[in-house]
Every structure is written in structure tokens, then in C-alpha cells.
Design a protein around this motif. Structure first.
Motif, PDB file in Angstrom:
ATOM      1  N   ASP A   1     -11.081  14.200  26.098  1.00  6.69           N
ATOM      2  CA  ASP A   1     -10.697  12.790  26.149  1.00  6.69           C
ATOM      3  C   ASP A   1     -11.174  12.158  27.458  1.00  6.69           C
ATOM      4  OD1 ASP A   1      -9.520  12.843  23.677  1.00  6.69           O
ATOM      5  OD2 ASP A   1      -7.485  13.160  24.423  1.00  6.69           O
ATOM      6  N   ALA A   2     -11.066  12.910  28.554  1.00  2.00           N
ATOM      7  CA  ALA A   2     -11.500  12.395  29.849  1.00  2.00           C
ATOM      8  C   ALA A   2     -13.008  12.182  29.876  1.00  2.00           C
ATOM      9  CB  ALA A   2     -11.083  13.363  30.954  1.00  2.00           C
ATOM     10  N   ILE A   3     -13.752  13.138  29.313  1.00  5.45           N
ATOM     11  CA  ILE A   3     -15.214  13.003  29.243  1.00  5.45           C
ATOM     12  C   ILE A   3     -15.590  11.800  28.377  1.00  5.45           C
ATOM     13  CG2 ILE A   3     -17.326  14.059  28.343  1.00  5.45           C
ATOM     14  CD1 ILE A   3     -16.107  16.799  29.115  1.00  5.45           C
ATOM     15  N   LYS A   4     -14.975  11.733  27.206  1.00 12.50           N
ATOM     16  CA  LYS A   4     -15.296  10.682  26.235  1.00 12.50           C
ATOM     17  C   LYS A   4     -14.990   9.291  26.784  1.00 12.50           C
ATOM     18  CE  LYS A   4     -12.626  10.495  22.668  1.00 12.50           C
ATOM     19  NZ  LYS A   4     -11.960  10.758  21.374  1.00 12.50           N
ATOM     20  N   ASN A   5     -13.912   9.166  27.555  1.00  7.96           N
ATOM     21  CA  ASN A   5     -13.504   7.869  28.077  1.00  7.96           C
ATOM     22  C   ASN A   5     -14.250   7.467  29.348  1.00  7.96           C
ATOM     23  OD1 ASN A   5     -11.622   7.612  26.014  1.00  7.96           O
ATOM     24  ND2 ASN A   5      -9.996   8.593  27.196  1.00  7.96           N
ATOM     25  N   THR A   6     -14.988   8.412  29.932  1.00  6.78           N
ATOM     26  CA  THR A   6     -15.687   8.134  31.188  1.00  6.78           C
ATOM     27  C   THR A   6     -17.195   8.028  31.008  1.00  6.78           C
ATOM     28  OG1 THR A   6     -13.982   9.374  32.389  1.00  6.78           O
ATOM     29  CG2 THR A   6     -16.009   8.890  33.574  1.00  6.78           C
ATOM     30  N   THR A   7     -17.735   8.832  30.108  1.00  7.96           N
ATOM     31  CA  THR A   7     -19.188   8.929  29.976  1.00  7.96           C
ATOM     32  C   THR A   7     -19.840   7.623  29.546  1.00  7.96           C
ATOM     33  OG1 THR A   7     -20.986  10.155  28.911  1.00  7.96           O
ATOM     34  CG2 THR A   7     -19.048   9.694  27.565  1.00  7.96           C
ATOM     35  N   ALA A   8     -21.056   7.445  29.974  1.00 10.38           N
ATOM     36  CA  ALA A   8     -21.862   6.303  29.538  1.00 10.38           C
ATOM     37  C   ALA A   8     -22.698   6.673  28.320  1.00 10.38           C
ATOM     38  CB  ALA A   8     -22.774   5.846  30.676  1.00 10.38           C
ATOM     39  N   HIS A   9     -22.523   7.918  27.826  1.00 13.46           N
ATOM     40  CA  HIS A   9     -23.347   8.420  26.717  1.00 13.46           C
ATOM     41  C   HIS A   9     -22.473   9.107  25.657  1.00 13.46           C
ATOM     42  CE1 HIS A   9     -26.815   7.662  29.296  1.00 13.46           C
ATOM     43  NE2 HIS A   9     -26.177   8.300  30.252  1.00 13.46           N
ATOM     44  N   SER A  10     -21.493   8.377  25.135  1.00 14.32           N
ATOM     45  CA  SER A  10     -20.562   8.986  24.181  1.00 14.32           C
ATOM     46  C   SER A  10     -21.257   9.471  22.911  1.00 14.32           C
ATOM     47  CB  SER A  10     -19.455   7.998  23.806  1.00 14.32           C
ATOM     48  OG  SER A  10     -19.999   6.842  23.190  1.00 14.32           O
TER      49      SER A  10
END
Length: 362
Positions: free
Chosen positions: A238-247
Motif C-alpha cells: 500500500d505504501a509503495i502503491k500510494n507513493t510511486t509515480a509508476h503504479s
């Protein structure tokens, strides 16, 4: 003369021995990487770092495969995959090759899957242990990390004529994730993409912010007995998905169970799935892979898609020759293209979901 009963007993015992032998062999085949693959690696060491009046410093030893060994005279600039994991026998030379199946990536079958280049450097590090006693002293994570980074930079400099510096990838597993994440967060422009398998470290929000432009693939098992799936699986994703610019590029693979080796931590070694490039035939259940847009992916022997394919397209010129509006449209043209994709997704119209270069939009 042996009686029929005696013969039956002997036959039963021999059968049991045969079954047990097969079982042991199967275990060994999974636990020990391909000898041919390991034979393709050379041993080396990075420079000494952290020397002082009170310390001899750190040296990160590693094993590496060069694609030039199988492509003599090549002028291609190849990607580099740096791998960092927990090595239980850190003092044993070559331990980094024997403790996972990642050396298989040096075999022709796996090398051929690297998009465009048809090969890659594979560098498997053997860093010092972190937060554990080695020679009576507690190792310092920052010092270990600096040593690993120095090794990477030294390797890149030594092979600069044949390395594509826009395609440097970082693979980590287990306790190696702490070094990998912090190293990448401090040098986000160095890596094109990262793979985290059963990590034991939760990045800070500041670290995730620094990694927003670095696509990540996370693997975790719900039954993992070493790491908390809720934290290092669900929460981390969830943290990766909510932060990344490349979901749409980031991926998340989960398993219900993942048993590899007897005697190892159960359901923890999800990196073996990556080591076989998503073609692992061992014992696991409930495998599911999604991206940040909740699209699902399936892998089989009939497709080239997998970890290697995913890694090697990131940072390459993949899609640069495609004329689709997803690559070139701007302004209102881009707005209407996005609107068309959204309507198609809502109405489940699939005829235009795949770009001419192979990118799937929804």
C-alpha cells in the motif's frame, strides 16, 4: 534360501530406501543451484571502505557473471543486476552462489530473456551481516551499506565500456532488503528498478518518497513464519502503491504458502520464484500477481513475461518506436485519449487496451 516373508521384508526396506533417496535428491536439487550456472561466475571484491585508526574497514566480496564470456567481441552495452540477500555463511567463499538459485540467471535460457541486449551482468553480493555478532563486534548497517555501494560503483567503473548505466537493477531478499532499500533511497538515480522478495525492513516514508521514480516488484507470502505479512506485505505494498509515480509498472506477488527447503524458515523463500523467473515448479499455493492499477498477471512457460522481462524493459528504449498516443499525445489530444481509455475500462471494451508495443493500459 530366503522365505517369502523375508523376501517381502527386504523388498519393502529397499523400496523405502529408494523413496527416501528420491526425497533427499529432490531436496538437494532445490536447495543447491545448478553447478553449470555457478561455474559461470568469478569471485571478486570491492574496495576497502570505512578505514580508521580503530577499524580495518569493510570489503564487500561478490561473485559475478559477465555476458561477454558468452558473447566474445560484443559491442553491446549490457544491463547489470545487483543482488543482495542474507548470506548465512558469510565467511565462506562462494556462499552467495550456493544459497539461492539466482545463479541460474547466467544460463543462456535466462540471459536470452533480457530485452534488447540479450544478456546482462549478474552480480551477487556477499555483504557483512547486519546487527549480528561477527568477531565480537556488532556490524554497523551504514558501514555495510557504504561498502556495498562502493563495490557497485567500482564494478560499474571497471566495466564501463560494456554497461548500460540507464539499466542498472537491484534485487534483494530477506535481510538484504534493509541495505538495498536504504542504498537505493540514498542513490535513487542509480537504479532503474527494484525487486524485493520477503523483505524484513519497512522503509520510512522519506525513503519511499525518494524511490517514487524507481518501479518496484514486491513478493511476500501470507504464511511466512519469519516476517509479518500484514506489515511487509499488505502495508508495504500500500505504501509503495500510494507513493510511486509508476503504479502501472509496479507489481505485487503474493502466495498463500511457499515451502522450499526442509530446515529453512517456512513460507519465507519467495525469492526462489524470482530465481526461476516466475516459472518455479516447487511447492506453493495461491500465487497472485497484480500491479498498482489492480490488473492481474499470469505466468507460464509459453510467455516471455516474468521478472527478467519486467526488469529489462524498464530503462530501455522499449516502446520508443511506437506511434500510439499513449507515448506521444499531449494537451487535449492526451486528455481525450485518457478519457477513451477510462470509458473502455468501465465498459470492459478490450479491443484497444493493448498498445502496439505491448504495453497493456488497463
Amino acid at each position: 534360501m530366503l522365505t517369502k516373508t523375508t523376501k517381502r521384508v527386504i523388498s519393502l526396506v529397499l523400496t523405502l530406501i529408494l523413496i527416501m533417496s528420491c526425497g533427499v535428491y529432490s531436496f538437494a536439487a532445490v536447495a543447491n543451484p545448478d553447478e553449470t550456472a555457478m561455474g559461470k561466475f568469478r569471485s571478486a571484491a570491492g574496495p576497502v571502505t570505512g578505514q580508521s585508526l580503530f577499524s580495518d574497514g569493510y570489503v564487500t566480496e561478490y561473485s559475478y557473471y559477465s555476458p561477454l564470456d558468452d558473447n566474445r567481441g560484443s559491442t553491446t552495452k549490457y544491463p547489470v543486476v545487483f543482488m543482495i540477500g542474507k548470506t548465512t555463511k558469510v565467511g565462506h567463499k562462494g556462499a552467495e552462489l550456493r544459497e539461492t538459485n539466482f545463479p541460474r540467471w547466467a544460463l543462456p535460457e535466462f540471459q536470452s530473456r533480457f530485452y534488447d541486449a540479450g544478456g546482462a551482468y549478474i552480480v551477487i553480493a556477499r555483504p557483512h551481516p547486519i546487527n549480528s555478532y561477527a568477531g565480537g563486534a556488532v556490524e554497523n548497517e551504514e558501514s555495510v551499506r557504504n561498502s556495498v555501494k562502493a563495490m557497485m560503483e567500482d564494478f560499474i567503473n571497471k566495466n564501463a565500456d560494456h554497461i548500460d548505466t540507464s539499466r542498472i537493477y537491484l534485487v534483494s531478499w530477506d535481510e538484504g532488503s534493509k541495505v538495498a532499500v536504504r542504498l537505493a533511497a540514498n542513490s535513487p538515480n542509480l537504479f532503474a528498478a527494484m525487486l524485493l522478495c520477503s523483505p524484513t525492513y519497512m522503509p520510512t516514508q522519506a525513503e519511499l518518497d525518494n524511490l517514487a521514480d524507481v518501479p518496484m516488484w514486491l513478493m511476500a507470502c501470507k504464511a511466512d513464519e519469519k516476517t509479518n505479512f500484514a506489515q511487509y506485505g499488505t502495508q508495504l505494498w500500500d505504501a509503495i502503491k500510494n507513493t510511486t509515480a509508476h503504479s502501472y509498472v509496479c507489481r505485487y506477488t503474493t502466495f498463500d504458502t511457499f515451502n522450499v527447503n526442509v530446515g529453512e524458515t517456512k513460507h519465507h523463500e519467495t525469492w526462489e520464484y524470482a530465481a526461476y523467473d516466475c516459472r518455479y515448479s516447487g511447492e506453493f499455493s495461491g500465487a497472485k500477481t497484480i500491479d498498482g492499477q489492480e490488473r492481474t498477471y499470469k505466468f507460464d512457460n509459453k510467455t516471455s513475461d516474468g521478472v527478467i522481462n519486467w526488469l529489462s524493459k524498464i530503462g530501455s528504449d522499449y516502446g520508443s518506436d511506437c506511434t500510439c498516443k499513449c507515448h506521444h499525445a499531449t494537451g487535449w489530444e492526451r486528455f481525450f485519449w485518457n478519457l477513451k481509455m477510462l470509458i473502455s475500462m468501465m465498459l470492459k471494451i478490450k479491443w484497444n487496451r493493448e498498445c502496439a508495443c505491448g504495453i497493456i493500459h488497463y
